[in-house]
Design an enzyme around this catalytic site. Structure first.
Site, PDB file in Angstrom:
ATOM      1  N   SER A  99      46.059  39.641  40.976  1.00 52.71           N
ATOM      2  CA  SER A  99      44.699  39.059  40.900  1.00 52.71           C
ATOM      3  C   SER A  99      42.945  39.131  41.794  1.00 52.71           C
ATOM      4  CB  SER A  99      44.225  37.209  41.138  1.00 52.71           C
ATOM      5  OG  SER A  99      43.678  36.525  41.199  1.00 52.71           O
ATOM      6  N   TYR A 136      45.178  28.728  45.854  1.00 52.33           N
ATOM      7  CA  TYR A 136      45.470  30.440  44.819  1.00 52.33           C
ATOM      8  C   TYR A 136      45.128  31.452  45.315  1.00 52.33           C
ATOM      9  CZ  TYR A 136      45.529  32.733  40.709  1.00 52.33           C
ATOM     10  OH  TYR A 136      45.411  33.520  39.573  1.00 52.33           O
TER      11      TYR A 136
END
Length: 681
Positions: A558, A571
């Site tokens: 990501s 995250y």
């Protein structure tokens, strides 16, 4: 198409479907059927007699009108006047094109002459196990006479072609009471005045031969069971097959990559448990349709079922070298100046007593069909040995078929393989969102796909979307479980022979500021993404090392792995862990030819299981926008002002694995439409 023509073709297709639906009648893509009838000449408008016959490469069970070749019978039969003889009969195949009616339909097969020259309105040529058992028995001519009397006539072995068509036509003319013939070393041909009569005659020959073998055959034609060669218990057998499959696939791919198929059916296991299996396997397969796909003989492991795994692996490597040397010698014994080059010396079928049969091909269907054909060969050996002795055509004749210029020309007509053909991909989190898009893209580019997801039903739905077992299988996987990850790779090994491409996509996200992030939140994020990716990569690397074919591991990381967004500690940290795993594993696995790369998407809202599961609402609240506008919000903060979709991430995965970046490893590709704060430095 006239009503009369439609009736003839319709009857032919219906008969073909019925015959092709039963494997006792013929093997997949084997045999051909035909019908003769009248149709209007498109130039003169006058009726002309036509032959409709299954074209080259089709399958009876799924035959369509487009799969038929349509030829003018007057022109086809006139070829007898220009036939130059057996030494030049291959030239007649090109002559068939000059006999086509209109556009002609499918390409005529080598067996067209058999159907056109026979003076019968309807003809079936099939490869039933019972018929081939008589055809490949040492005293097949006598057995055919004992079985059928004068109603079915023996035709000695002759390679398929124009002369065989003439031979069968002469047999029918000389034996007006006959309904068909047994073709030595090959199969059967039947005929009739109507489509129904022809089908009845085909089924009569097949059924009568089967009953004859059952009633006259001796028990245990493969000999007694060898001590230690019986089947392992099912679970142990499957675990051993999964352990051996990557090694065997790697050996079978020494010349070119192959996809695998595994079969541990009762007939295979019984054959491998018997005293005569080595002798019979060495004699090779029977019908030409069989050994074109199985090669002339299989590789057979000569160890008992319970031999230590390391011993079995070492012996397989030795036998593989021996097989390659033997195949090269076979080629050199029979090749002439005009023979096509050797296509590869690796086995297409590998037999492991107590475990089963591994078969290989350019795709899953080809690998599966090779296994089905060797099972046909086992059945043929059983029947022939029950009433006589198994005696297939000579090795020299097998070579003439295998390296036939007409077969070579057929191979040249095949379309080029897709970029990921012969590759097996395992995608985690593949039942929805980004993972589903990746699975679809990899499958579209030719890969076999293992759809791994904890949502079993959705995973099965995606596997069905991709085309079912010949294209994709589902595996129920919680990526935090070592046992389930290992089970998924075992499933891949049994389905396709191994794994070449692992996509670590499974993920979850919880958006909370530091002071509201619990230890459980942190652990959940890291168990699924950091730990899950580690486990999948480790198991994938084990399989790839055993195969010796290199491979790819791709992490769907990501932009948050490098961009410090708000309220995102768990995250973002887990994604940073994944990003560094890419670098670490690229450095470690390069010597094995395994490339490790990553993709860094921006938020993918549409189609995302993560965003639909609450992450979208949480991120929308952080940024103060309505949830339904979150994708637009993300797009507007990018340089390109474009929203990132699952398909865009899938495109990047293909770019990394499709062949053009063969010298790239340790790379992260941003798929974020341009987020300057996430630029890699």
């Amino acid at each position: 198409m006239t009503a009369r023509q439609h009736d003839t073709v319709g009857e032919l297709l219906a008969r073909s479907h019925r015959l092709g639906a039963d494997p006792r009648n013929t093997n997949y893509a084997g045999g051909n059927t035909s019908a003769k009838g009248l149709a209007a000449d498109p130039v003169t408008g006058q009726d002309t007699e036509l032959l409709w016959v299954k074209g080259s490469g089709g399958d009876l069970g799924t035959l369509t009108g487009e799969g038929l070749a349509a030829l003018r019978l007057d022109r086809l039969r006139a070829l007898k006047g220009v036939y130059p003889g057996v030494g030049r009969e291959d030239e007649m195949v090109a002559a068939f094109d000059h006999c086509l009616h209109g556009k002609g339909g499918a390409a005529p097969s080598i067996d067209t002459a058999m159907h056109g020259l026979l003076d019968a309105p309807h003809v079936d040529h099939l490869h039933p196990d019972s018929g081939i058992a008589l055809a490949c028995a040492a005293d097949g001519e006598k057995l055919t006479r004992d079985c059928f009397g004068d109603s079915v006539v023996w035709v000695p072995w002759r390679r398929p072609g124009f002369q065989l068509g003439l031979d069968i036509a002469a047999v029918k003319e000389d034996n007006p009471g006959a309904v068909g013939c047994v073709l030595g070393g090959h199969g059967i041909t039947a005929w009739g005045d109507s489509s129904d009569e022809c089908e009845r005659n085909s089924l009569h020959i097949i059924g009568t031969a089967a009953r004859f073998l059952a009633e006259r055959g001796r028990p245990e034609p493969f000999g007694p069971v060898l001590e230690g060669f019986g089947p392992l218990p099912r679970q142990e057998r499957r675990e051993r097959a999964a352990a051996l499959a990557p090694l065997i696939r790697g050996l079978a791919s020494a010349d070119r990559p192959q996809i695998g198929h595994f079969d541990d059916s009762g007939a295979v296991l019984d054959f491998l448990s018997r005293e005569e299996h080595q002798r019979l396997a060495a004699l090779g397969t029977s019908c030409p349709d069989h050994f074109l796909r199985t090669k002339v003989s299989p590789l057979v492991l000569d160890l008992p079922a319970a031999a230590p795994l390391e011993e079995a692996e070492a012996r397989l490597r030795e036998l593989h070298e021996e097989y390659r040397e033997g195949y090269r010698a076979y080629y050199e014994r029979h090749a002439g100046p005009d023979s096509p080059p050797m296509r590869g010396a690796d086995p297409a079928v590998v037999l492991v007593p107590g475990v089963g049969m591994f078969s290989f091909g350019k795709d899953k269907q080809t690998a599966r069909v090779a296994g089905e054909f060797y099972l046909n060969a086992i059945n043929v050996m059983h029947g022939a040995e029950a009433v006589s002795s198994y005696s297939p055509i000579p090795e020299s004749e097998k070579f003439r078929i295998e390296y036939w210029e007409l077969e070579e020309a057929k191979l040249r007509r095949m379309p080029p393989p897709r970029p990921l053909a012969t590759r097996v991909a395992l995608v985690t989190g593949a039942a929805s969102g980004i993972g589903r898009a990746i699975a679809h893209r990899l499958s579209a580019e030719g890969a076999c796909v293992v759809v791994a997801d904890r949502n079993t039903q959705s995973a099965e739905e995606v596997a069905a979307e991709l085309g079912g077992p010949d294209k994709a299988v589902a595996a129920a996987v919680d990526v935090t479980s070592e046992e389930e990850i290992a089970a998924a790779f075992r499933a891949a090994a049994l389905a396709f022979g191994g794994v070449d491409l692992v996509v670590n996509n499974a993920g979850i996200s919880l958006s909370r500021p530091l002071l509201e992030t619990s230890a459980d939140d942190w652990d959940t994020q890291h168990r699924i993404m950091a730990r899950g990716s580690f486990l999948a990569s480790r198991e994938g690397a084990r399989v790839m090392k055993a195969q010796g074919l290199g491979g790819d591991i791709v992490y769907i990381a990501s932009k948050n792995g490098v961009f410090a967004g708000p309220d995102n500690i768990a995250y973002g940290a887990a994604k940073a862990d994944q990003a560094h795993q890419v670098r670490l594993l690229a450095a470690e696995l390069g010597e094995l030819g395994i490339r490790v790369n990553g993709v860094n998407p921006d938020g993918v809202v549409r189609g995302s299981g993560i965003f639909a599961g609450g992450w979208g609402a949480q991120r929308a609240a952080v940024y103060g926008v309505p949830e339904e506008k979150l994708g637009e919000f993300y797009a507007q903060r990018t340089l390109l002002k474009r929203e990132v979709l699952p398909e865009h991430v899938a495109n990047a995965v293909f770019a990394l694995t499709g062949g053009d970046l063969s010298h790239t490893t340790g790379l992260h590709i941003p798929v974020d439409a341009g987020v300057p704060a996430a630029f890699l430095r």
